[in-house]
Design an enzyme around this catalytic site. Sequence first.
Site: not given
Length: 621
Positions: A21, A49-51, A92, A276, A279, A300, A356
């Site tokens: 990167e 990103w939707a592999p 959407k 990803e 990322r 948390d 925490e």
Amino acid sequence: SNIVKMNKPISWHLAQLEEAEEIFDCFTLSYRSFGIQRRSDNGLVLREWAPGAEAVFLTGDFSKFLGKNSLGNYTSPKVDKSPAIKHLTKLKLVVLTKTGEYLFWISPWAKYVTKTLDSVTYDWTHWDPPQRYQFQHTRPPRPSSLRIYEAHVGISSPEGKIASYKNFTRDVLPHIKDLLMAIMEHAYYASFGYQVTNFFAASSRFGTPDDLKHLVDTAHSMGITVLLDVVHRHASSNTEDGLNYFDGTDSCFFHGGSRGNHSLWGSRLFNYSSWEVARFLLSNLRWWKEEYHFDGFRFDAVTSMLYQHHGIGQFHFWGNYSEYFGMHVDEDALVYLMLANHILHKLYPQCITVAEDVSGMPGLCRPIEEGGLGFDYRLTMAVPDKWIQVLKEVGAEDWDLKNIVHTLTNKRRGEASITYAESHDQALVGDKSLAFWLMDKDMYTNILLATSTSWVSNEFGHPEWLDFPKKGNNESYYYAHRLFNLVDIEHLRYRQLYAFDRDMNLTEDKYGWLAGCQSAVTTLNQADKVIVFERANLLFVFNFHPCNSYIDYRVAVEHAGKYKIKLNSDELQYGGQGRLVQDTEFFTEPMPFNGRAQSFLEIMRLLKNMALKYSKRLNKS
């Protein structure tokens, strides 16, 4: 030598990141390139990103389906004057799965999501105002001592309603310091903000992004440091308005199968080995720092991140190193936390990070260069649990002071910690607050200043527990509020409790015992219920006996000289009985006592606590 042993050192992971990167600065600013971005010519760029998807489309109020690409990349035509998509347009993403199903989702990078009262799910509302909010105030310098106040925006109003950022800014900031809880968008209000659906969207139920920026900006103008409670362990299992099944599979952002599901929380667990996902989460930290000017983060559920068993069934970590290291450690999560701390402290040297963690993993709060994880502080989670347990199960005459002192001092040397007397975990689950456990019905019957009951409480003694509307309470907001207004009513005793809490903080600000060295306990008298300890050139004297006070009580001290009272809970202004003269001077004598060369006789006619400041020079107070 490395405290944490990994297959690859953190330097290797950083080198891999920078090789792919260029620099981690760009990698962690991916919110500027992913999701919807407006070009300089007002055109549109969409990147997702939707592999596992066949294709991704964009739709909304402005048009029908636009764009088609397996990675979700889309660029609109050039637009000369107005933006291609107007501010507050409903949008959407349409994900076409490998099986031919169309799924209507919200972008994981959405900056603002909203819903109407009668709606079950959230809508993606495009946030691109004509003018960006301009911060007026710089961040305050990093404090040497952290005095943290946990605050939740939604329950900060005295009314039974969801309070707003504006309400919090106007009415609450003058009362509190230093922490803002869980404001990432979460569909289920009663999750306390820990079941996040939209990681880059500030919760719209409290107001707009600009309202939150104004809140942080105003806090900075008051010299208040603002920490965000960040949830990077898990995400809501919601689909339409969350990350779950975003690309049509169960393994886009999360581990697939059972490893990707938390058995107790019903949430999805991030796959930290994914490039990803790293990322997404690292850019999320940069987003809250850059866009909203938060000063740091409370991470948390770090224990759940560190171990593949998530701490489930691990009721105690006994300090055996086999508990902390070995096959049950999630090295991918460990590397992610190291990367997060490295990047935050490299880019923002004043940034504060708090873990925490209940496990006590060695090295958690040591520098990464030493093999540690790089956190600045660990929360000592056992302390508030101990106080609640003592108040619920043990009568005041039977308190085990040795056990209490052990819990308070059981910390790793060389690692900074933050200790609460009470945290939201105790007060926000339908249980009673510390004040309620201490006062019980007196909270209602002896509230007037004219009554004689002495109260011991943190803060101002909030009169009721806190709870969110849910099925168990018929969706009521009755307990989802915070009665800060009580401290302003002159004839009620809440203002006295608040005054003590305020002056305790001011005294700490002056003498800085929180950042001092380890406490030295010189008296632990189980029969008398008396504890005396020294820290940061101060002497603390506590009498926890339910009915006894003492005269001519010998107190051991390290330094010879004259001691004067600096904070006394028995003062009339705090609701005490004024049995001590505030300017009383206590002179030491060379009489060894309890392992100290010096001591003095001290009159303890109080049932609370005092802090005494010593001076080696007898002619100087």
